[in-house]
Write a protein that holds these residues in place. Structure first.
Motif, PDB file in Angstrom:
ATOM      1  N   ILE A  39       0.875  -1.182   0.000  1.00  0.00           N
ATOM      2  CA  ILE A  39       0.000   0.000   0.000  1.00  0.00           C
ATOM      3  C   ILE A  39       0.907   1.226   0.000  1.00  0.00           C
ATOM      4  N   GLY A  40       0.799   2.028  -1.049  1.00  0.00           N
ATOM      5  CA  GLY A  40       1.689   3.177  -1.193  1.00  0.00           C
ATOM      6  C   GLY A  40       2.866   2.773  -2.055  1.00  0.00           C
ATOM      7  N   THR A  41       2.844   3.209  -3.311  1.00  0.00           N
ATOM      8  CA  THR A  41       3.966   2.898  -4.208  1.00  0.00           C
ATOM      9  C   THR A  41       4.591   4.206  -4.694  1.00  0.00           C
ATOM     10  N   CYS A  64      -1.358  -1.087  -4.191  1.00  0.00           N
ATOM     11  CA  CYS A  64      -2.390  -0.051  -4.056  1.00  0.00           C
ATOM     12  C   CYS A  64      -1.739   1.330  -3.987  1.00  0.00           C
ATOM     13  N   ASP A  65      -2.252   2.250  -4.746  1.00  0.00           N
ATOM     14  CA  ASP A  65      -1.872   3.664  -4.626  1.00  0.00           C
ATOM     15  C   ASP A  65      -2.974   4.481  -5.273  1.00  0.00           C
ATOM     16  N   ILE A  66      -3.098   5.721  -4.870  1.00  0.00           N
ATOM     17  CA  ILE A  66      -4.157   6.555  -5.465  1.00  0.00           C
ATOM     18  C   ILE A  66      -3.631   7.379  -6.641  1.00  0.00           C
ATOM     19  N   ASP A  67      -2.328   7.300  -6.852  1.00  0.00           N
ATOM     20  CA  ASP A  67      -1.716   8.141  -7.882  1.00  0.00           C
ATOM     21  C   ASP A  67      -1.300   7.265  -9.068  1.00  0.00           C
ATOM     22  N   THR A 112       2.841   4.860   2.862  1.00  0.00           N
ATOM     23  CA  THR A 112       1.966   5.981   2.485  1.00  0.00           C
ATOM     24  C   THR A 112       2.328   7.196   3.356  1.00  0.00           C
ATOM     25  N   PRO A 113       1.664   8.336   3.169  1.00  0.00           N
ATOM     26  CA  PRO A 113       1.884   9.468   4.081  1.00  0.00           C
ATOM     27  C   PRO A 113       1.601   9.076   5.540  1.00  0.00           C
ATOM     28  N   TRP A 114       2.292   9.736   6.458  1.00  0.00           N
ATOM     29  CA  TRP A 114       2.220   9.384   7.884  1.00  0.00           C
ATOM     30  C   TRP A 114       0.789   9.235   8.392  1.00  0.00           C
ATOM     31  N   GLU A 115      -0.079  10.145   7.958  1.00  0.00           N
ATOM     32  CA  GLU A 115      -1.424  10.187   8.538  1.00  0.00           C
ATOM     33  C   GLU A 115      -2.252   8.952   8.197  1.00  0.00           C
ATOM     34  N   ILE A 160       7.606  -2.043  12.737  1.00  0.00           N
ATOM     35  CA  ILE A 160       7.935  -0.735  12.163  1.00  0.00           C
ATOM     36  C   ILE A 160       9.221  -0.935  11.351  1.00  0.00           C
ATOM     37  N   MET A 161       9.207  -0.419  10.108  1.00  0.00           N
ATOM     38  CA  MET A 161      10.331  -0.687   9.193  1.00  0.00           C
ATOM     39  C   MET A 161      11.458   0.318   9.464  1.00  0.00           C
ATOM     40  N   GLU A 162      11.934   0.335  10.703  1.00  0.00           N
ATOM     41  CA  GLU A 162      12.937   1.314  11.112  1.00  0.00           C
ATOM     42  C   GLU A 162      14.323   0.813  10.698  1.00  0.00           C
ATOM     43  N   ASN A 163      14.696   1.161   9.475  1.00  0.00           N
ATOM     44  CA  ASN A 163      15.916   0.634   8.869  1.00  0.00           C
ATOM     45  C   ASN A 163      17.203   1.082   9.564  1.00  0.00           C
ATOM     46  N   VAL A 164      17.182   2.237  10.224  1.00  0.00           N
ATOM     47  CA  VAL A 164      18.423   2.749  10.831  1.00  0.00           C
ATOM     48  C   VAL A 164      18.936   1.811  11.938  1.00  0.00           C
ATOM     49  N   LYS A 223       3.753  16.850  -1.180  1.00  0.00           N
ATOM     50  CA  LYS A 223       2.284  16.800  -1.250  1.00  0.00           C
ATOM     51  C   LYS A 223       1.652  16.742   0.142  1.00  0.00           C
ATOM     52  N   TRP A 224       2.345  16.057   1.085  1.00  0.00           N
ATOM     53  CA  TRP A 224       1.713  15.822   2.390  1.00  0.00           C
ATOM     54  C   TRP A 224       2.603  16.188   3.575  1.00  0.00           C
ATOM     55  N   ARG A 225       3.922  16.001   3.410  1.00  0.00           N
ATOM     56  CA  ARG A 225       4.807  16.176   4.573  1.00  0.00           C
ATOM     57  C   ARG A 225       4.875  17.630   5.027  1.00  0.00           C
ATOM     58  N   LEU A 236       8.757  15.603  14.750  1.00  0.00           N
ATOM     59  CA  LEU A 236       7.860  14.954  13.791  1.00  0.00           C
ATOM     60  C   LEU A 236       8.414  13.647  13.246  1.00  0.00           C
ATOM     61  N   TYR A 237       9.700  13.387  13.452  1.00  0.00           N
ATOM     62  CA  TYR A 237      10.298  12.212  12.814  1.00  0.00           C
ATOM     63  C   TYR A 237      11.344  11.587  13.748  1.00  0.00           C
ATOM     64  N   PRO A 238      10.890  11.057  14.866  1.00  0.00           N
ATOM     65  CA  PRO A 238      11.837  10.623  15.898  1.00  0.00           C
ATOM     66  C   PRO A 238      12.457   9.239  15.688  1.00  0.00           C
ATOM     67  N   GLY A 377      20.218   0.122  -0.663  1.00  0.00           N
ATOM     68  CA  GLY A 377      19.612   1.382  -0.240  1.00  0.00           C
ATOM     69  C   GLY A 377      20.043   1.798   1.145  1.00  0.00           C
ATOM     70  N   HIS A 378      20.288   3.127   1.308  1.00  0.00           N
ATOM     71  CA  HIS A 378      20.718   3.679   2.590  1.00  0.00           C
ATOM     72  C   HIS A 378      21.885   2.865   3.171  1.00  0.00           C
ATOM     73  N   GLY A 379      22.884   2.569   2.328  1.00  0.00           N
ATOM     74  CA  GLY A 379      24.072   1.863   2.809  1.00  0.00           C
ATOM     75  C   GLY A 379      23.815   0.411   3.164  1.00  0.00           C
TER      76      GLY A 379
HETATM   77  N1  LIG Z   1      12.778   4.469   6.281  1.00  0.00           N
HETATM   78  C1  LIG Z   1      13.252   5.326   5.400  1.00  0.00           C
HETATM   79  O1  LIG Z   1      14.456   5.438   5.195  1.00  0.00           O
HETATM   80  C2  LIG Z   1      12.304   6.172   4.630  1.00  0.00           C
HETATM   81  C3  LIG Z   1      12.730   6.895   3.512  1.00  0.00           C
HETATM   82  C4  LIG Z   1      11.794   7.639   2.804  1.00  0.00           C
HETATM   83  C5  LIG Z   1      10.476   7.672   3.233  1.00  0.00           C
HETATM   84  N2  LIG Z   1      10.096   6.967   4.325  1.00  0.00           N
HETATM   85  C6  LIG Z   1       8.703   6.963   4.777  1.00  0.00           C
HETATM   86  O2  LIG Z   1       7.931   6.254   3.811  1.00  0.00           O
HETATM   87  C7  LIG Z   1       6.625   6.801   3.747  1.00  0.00           C
HETATM   88  C8  LIG Z   1       6.305   7.199   2.315  1.00  0.00           C
HETATM   89  O3  LIG Z   1       7.196   8.195   1.892  1.00  0.00           O
HETATM   90  P1  LIG Z   1       7.500   8.464   0.362  1.00  0.00           P
HETATM   91  O4  LIG Z   1       8.771   9.202   0.303  1.00  0.00           O
HETATM   92  O5  LIG Z   1       7.359   7.234  -0.429  1.00  0.00           O
HETATM   93  O6  LIG Z   1       6.303   9.462   0.001  1.00  0.00           O
HETATM   94  P2  LIG Z   1       5.543   9.572  -1.385  1.00  0.00           P
HETATM   95  O7  LIG Z   1       4.682  10.756  -1.286  1.00  0.00           O
HETATM   96  O8  LIG Z   1       6.531   9.501  -2.509  1.00  0.00           O
HETATM   97  O9  LIG Z   1       4.653   8.260  -1.439  1.00  0.00           O
HETATM   98  C9  LIG Z   1       3.462   8.087  -0.710  1.00  0.00           C
HETATM   99  C10 LIG Z   1       2.498   7.374  -1.630  1.00  0.00           C
HETATM  100  O10 LIG Z   1       1.300   7.058  -0.897  1.00  0.00           O
HETATM  101  C11 LIG Z   1       0.217   7.249  -1.796  1.00  0.00           C
HETATM  102  N3  LIG Z   1      -1.046   7.415  -1.048  1.00  0.00           N
HETATM  103  C12 LIG Z   1      -1.499   8.503  -0.372  1.00  0.00           C
HETATM  104  N4  LIG Z   1      -2.692   8.234   0.180  1.00  0.00           N
HETATM  105  C13 LIG Z   1      -3.005   6.946  -0.146  1.00  0.00           C
HETATM  106  C14 LIG Z   1      -4.117   6.101   0.122  1.00  0.00           C
HETATM  107  N5  LIG Z   1      -5.137   6.494   0.866  1.00  0.00           N
HETATM  108  N6  LIG Z   1      -4.108   4.849  -0.395  1.00  0.00           N
HETATM  109  C15 LIG Z   1      -3.068   4.409  -1.145  1.00  0.00           C
HETATM  110  N7  LIG Z   1      -1.984   5.171  -1.427  1.00  0.00           N
HETATM  111  C16 LIG Z   1      -1.958   6.416  -0.930  1.00  0.00           C
HETATM  112  C17 LIG Z   1       0.581   8.497  -2.590  1.00  0.00           C
HETATM  113  O11 LIG Z   1      -0.144   8.605  -3.780  1.00  0.00           O
HETATM  114  C18 LIG Z   1       2.072   8.262  -2.820  1.00  0.00           C
HETATM  115  O12 LIG Z   1       2.346   7.596  -4.035  1.00  0.00           O
HETATM  116  C19 LIG Z   1       6.620   7.950   4.743  1.00  0.00           C
HETATM  117  O13 LIG Z   1       6.158   7.472   5.960  1.00  0.00           O
HETATM  118  C20 LIG Z   1       8.080   8.323   4.864  1.00  0.00           C
HETATM  119  O14 LIG Z   1       8.369   8.959   6.078  1.00  0.00           O
HETATM  120  C21 LIG Z   1      10.988   6.229   5.023  1.00  0.00           C
END
Ligand SMILES: NC(=O)c1ccc[n+]([C@@H]2O[C@H](COP(=O)([O-])OP(=O)(O)OC[C@H]3O[C@@H](n4cnc5c(N)ncnc54)[C@H](O)[C@@H]3O)[C@@H](O)[C@H]2O)c1
Length: 450
Positions: A39-41, A64-67, A112-115, A160-164, A223-225, A236-238, A377-379
Motif C-alpha cells: 500500500i503506497g507505491t 495499491c496507490d491513489i496516484d 503511504t503518508p504518515w497520517e 515498524i520498518m525502522e531501517n536505521v 504533497k503531504w509532509r 515529527l520524525y523521531p 539502499g541507505h548503505g
Molecule cells: N525508512 C526510510 O528510510 C524512509 C525513507 C523515505 C520515506 N520513508 C517513509 O515512507 C513513507 C512514504 O514516503 P515516500 O517518500 O514514499 O512518500 P511519497 O509521497 O513519494 O509516497 C506516498 C504514496 O502514498 C500514496 N497514497 C497517499 N494516500 C493513499 C491512500 N489512501 N491509499 C493508497 N496510497 C496512498 C501516494 O499517492 C504516494 O504515491 C513515509 O512514511 C516516509 O516517512 C521512510
C-alpha cells in the motif's frame, strides 16, 4: 544460509523467550514463500517493492496507490524483475481496504503518508495480515494503543520498518554495549538532522527542489509532509534517531521511556526558503509554519538514563543522525567517527578513530550478509529491514522490531507536541506493554539471521 550460533552476550539471557515472546509464536515452522501486498507505491514504496521483487520467496499479487503515475512506476519495477502484473487497487483513499481483505496475502507493507499508517495497519491486522509499516507507525497516543490492541487481539505483528536500527556502525556499537565495553549506559543522543527544504518544496514534477510548491501542487513528500510543518510543532520524525537507541537501552525489555520534555526554537527556515527562491509575492510566502526549526527533546528512562533527541529539518546543514552513546566506561560519537574507552583507548582524554572497533565488533548479521546488502539502499540497511519482515512471516516468529517498539518510538511525536504546547512540561509515556517490559527479554540483533 545455515542457522548459526546466536551471539553470546553477557547482557542478554533467555534467547528462546526472545525469539518467541508471546502468543504470536504458537508454532515455529517455516513457509517456503509468502505473499505481500503493497500500500503506497510512491518513492519509498517503489524502493521497498524492488527489494521484495528481487526475492524468489516473495509473491506480490496486489499493490495499491491513489496516484496513477506512482502505480505506473511500480508496474515497471515489477516487470523489470520478471514479475506478473499484480491486481491494482487505485480507486480512492479507501481502496486499501479491498487489498487487505484479500485472502491470499500473508502480510502488507505500508509506505503511504504518515497520517495513513495507523488506519491501514489496523485494517490489515483486523483482516488477518501481518504489517510492516513505514515510520512513524502512528501520530496519536490513541492510535498507538489501537495498534497494540489490534496486534494482540488478532495475533498479527506490526513491525515498524525502522531501517536505521540495521546500520553497520550502530549494530557494532550495540554489540559493544551488550559486551559491556562502554560500561553501564548513562546518556544517549540521536536525531533527525536533515535539510529537507528541497523535499518539503519542489516544482510539482520531481521530488527535490526546483520550486516552492507543496500540497496539491507538490510532488511526492511535498504533497503531504509539508502540511505537518504547518500544523504541528514537535519532533515529527523521531524513529530514525530513537530506533537504535531503543535497542541499546533495552526499551520495552527491562527498561522503558518514562517521560519527555521538548522545546522548540522559532520557525524561520521554511519561510526564508520560499522568500529566497520565489520572492515575497509568491502566495506561499504568506504561509505560517508552526514547526520550530530545531526541536530538542529530553527523555528520562526507568533505569536512569537520559536520551536527547533532535529534529532539525528546516535549515541548511549536512546530514547527521547525531548519535552519541555514553556509558560509565566510554563514549561513541558518530559525527567524528570517534570513540573513547577508559583503560582501552591509547591516550587518556583523546578520541580515537572508530574504524578498528567497527572491524572487531562488526555484527554477525553484517558479516553474513554484507554482499547481499550492497546497493540495497541507505548503505545496505534497507536489505536488512525488508529481510527481517519477510523472514519473520516465513518463520512465524515475532519480528525483531515489534508493535511495542513501533509505538514507543512513534509516540514521541504526539508527546513532544504536547510538551511544547505546555511550555516544555514533562509528559509521561504510556506503558504500552502493560507492565510486561519488566520481564520481556531483548529481541533485536540477537541472531545472525534476521
Ligand atoms: N525508512 C526510510 O528510510 C524512509 C525513507 C523515505 C520515506 N520513508 C517513509 O515512507 C513513507 C512514504 O514516503 P515516500 O517518500 O514514499 O512518500 P511519497 O509521497 O513519494 O509516497 C506516498 C504514496 O502514498 C500514496 N497514497 C497517499 N494516500 C493513499 C491512500 N489512501 N491509499 C493508497 N496510497 C496512498 C501516494 O499517492 C504516494 O504515491 C513515509 O512514511 C516516509 O516517512 C521512510
Amino acid at each position: 544460509m545455515k542457522r548459526k550460533k546466536f551471539i553470546q552476550t553477557s547482557a542478554v539471557a533467555g534467547i528462546g523467550a526472545a525469539l518467541m515472546p508471546n502468543a504470536l509464536m504458537a508454532e515455529f515452522s517455516s513457509k517456503k514463500s509468502i505473499s505481500i501486498g503493497f500500500i503506497g507505491t510512491g518513492l519509498r514504496g517503489q524502493w521497498l517493492l524492488d527489494l521484495a521483487a528481487k526475492r524468489k520467496d516473495v509473491n506480490i499479487p496486489a499493490i495499491c496507490d491513489i496516484d496513477e503515475t506512482m502505480i505506473r512506476k511500480a508496474m515497471k519495477i515489477l516487470k523489470r524483475n520478471g514479475r506478473k502484473e499484480p491486481q491494482v487497487y487505485q480507486n480512492g483513499d479507501e481502496d486499501f481496504n479491498n487489498l487487505v481483505n484479500r485472502d491470499d496475502l500473508d502480510g502488507v507493507i505500508i509506505a503511504t503518508p504518515w497520517e495513513w499508517h495507523a488506519a491501514m495497519a489496523l485494517a490489515a491486522m483486523k483482516a488477518g495480515k501481518h504489517v510492516g509499516t513505514e515510520v512513524p507507525a502512528a501520530l496519536s497516543v490513541k492510535d498507538c494503543w489501537s495498534l497494540v490492541n489490534a496486534s494482540e487481539q488478532n495475533r498479527k505483528f506490526c513491525m515498524i520498518m525502522e531501517n536505521v536500527c540495521y546500520r553497520r556502525d550502530v549494530m557494532a556499537v550495540l554489540n559493544m554495549v551488550r559486551k559491556g565495553l562502554l560500561g553501564e549506559l548513562i546518556h544517549l543522543q540521536g536525531g533527525y538532522q536533515h535539510d529537507l527544504r528541497e523535499v518539503k518544496f519542489n516544482d510539482g514534477k520531481q521530488p527535490y527542489g526546483g520550486g516552492v510548491e507543496f500540497g496539491k501542487n507538490g510532488y511526492s513528500e511535498s504533497k503531504w509532509r509539508t502540511n505537518h510543518s504547518i500544523e504541528r510543532n514537535g519532533d515529527l520524525y523521531p524513529t530514525h534517531g530513537v530506533g537504535p537507541i531503543s535497542s541499546m537501552l533495552n526499551i520495552n525489555r527491562g527498561n522503558r521511556f518514562e517521560y519527555i520534555t521538548s522545546t522548540a526554537t522559532q520557525s524561520r527556515g521554511l519561510h526564508n526558503y520560499i522568500l529566497k527562491h520565489a520572492g515575497k509575492d509568491h502566495p506561499n510566502a504568506k504561509v505560517k509554519f508552526k514547526l520550530g526549526d530545531i526541536v530538542t527533546s529530553v527523555i528520562k528512562c526507568a533505569n536512569g538514563q537520559t536520551v536527547v533527541l533532535s529534529h532539525d529539518t528546516n535549515s541548511p546543514r549536512p546530514y547527521s543522525l547525531n548519535f552519541r552513546v555514553q556509558g560509565t566506561n566510554g563514549i561513541w560519537m558518530r559525527d567524528n567517527n570517534s570513540i573513547y574507552i577508559e583503560d582501552v583507548s591509547h591516550k587518556p582524554h583523546y578520541w580515537e578513530p572508530f574504524d578498528s572497533y567497527q572491524k572487531k565488533y562488526d555484527h554477525p548479521l553484517w558479516k553474513a550478509f554484507s554482499n547481499d546488502a550492497e546497493g540495497a539502499g541507505h548503505g545496505g540497511i534497507d536489505f536488512f529491514i525488508m529481510r527481517a519482515f519477510i523472514e519473520s512471516i516465513k518463520r512465524k516468529v515475532n519480528p525483531p522490531i515489534d508493535v511495542y517498539d513501533a509505538v514507543s518510538m512513534s509516540v514521541i511525536s504526539p508527546l513532544s507536541e504536547e510538551s511544547i504546547e505546555n511550555g516544555s512540561k514533562p509528559i509521561k509515556f504510556p506503558d504500552f506493554t502493560n507492565g510486561k517490559w519488566k520481564q520481556n527479554k531483548p529481541i533485536f540483533g540477537l541472531n545472525d539471521e534476521y
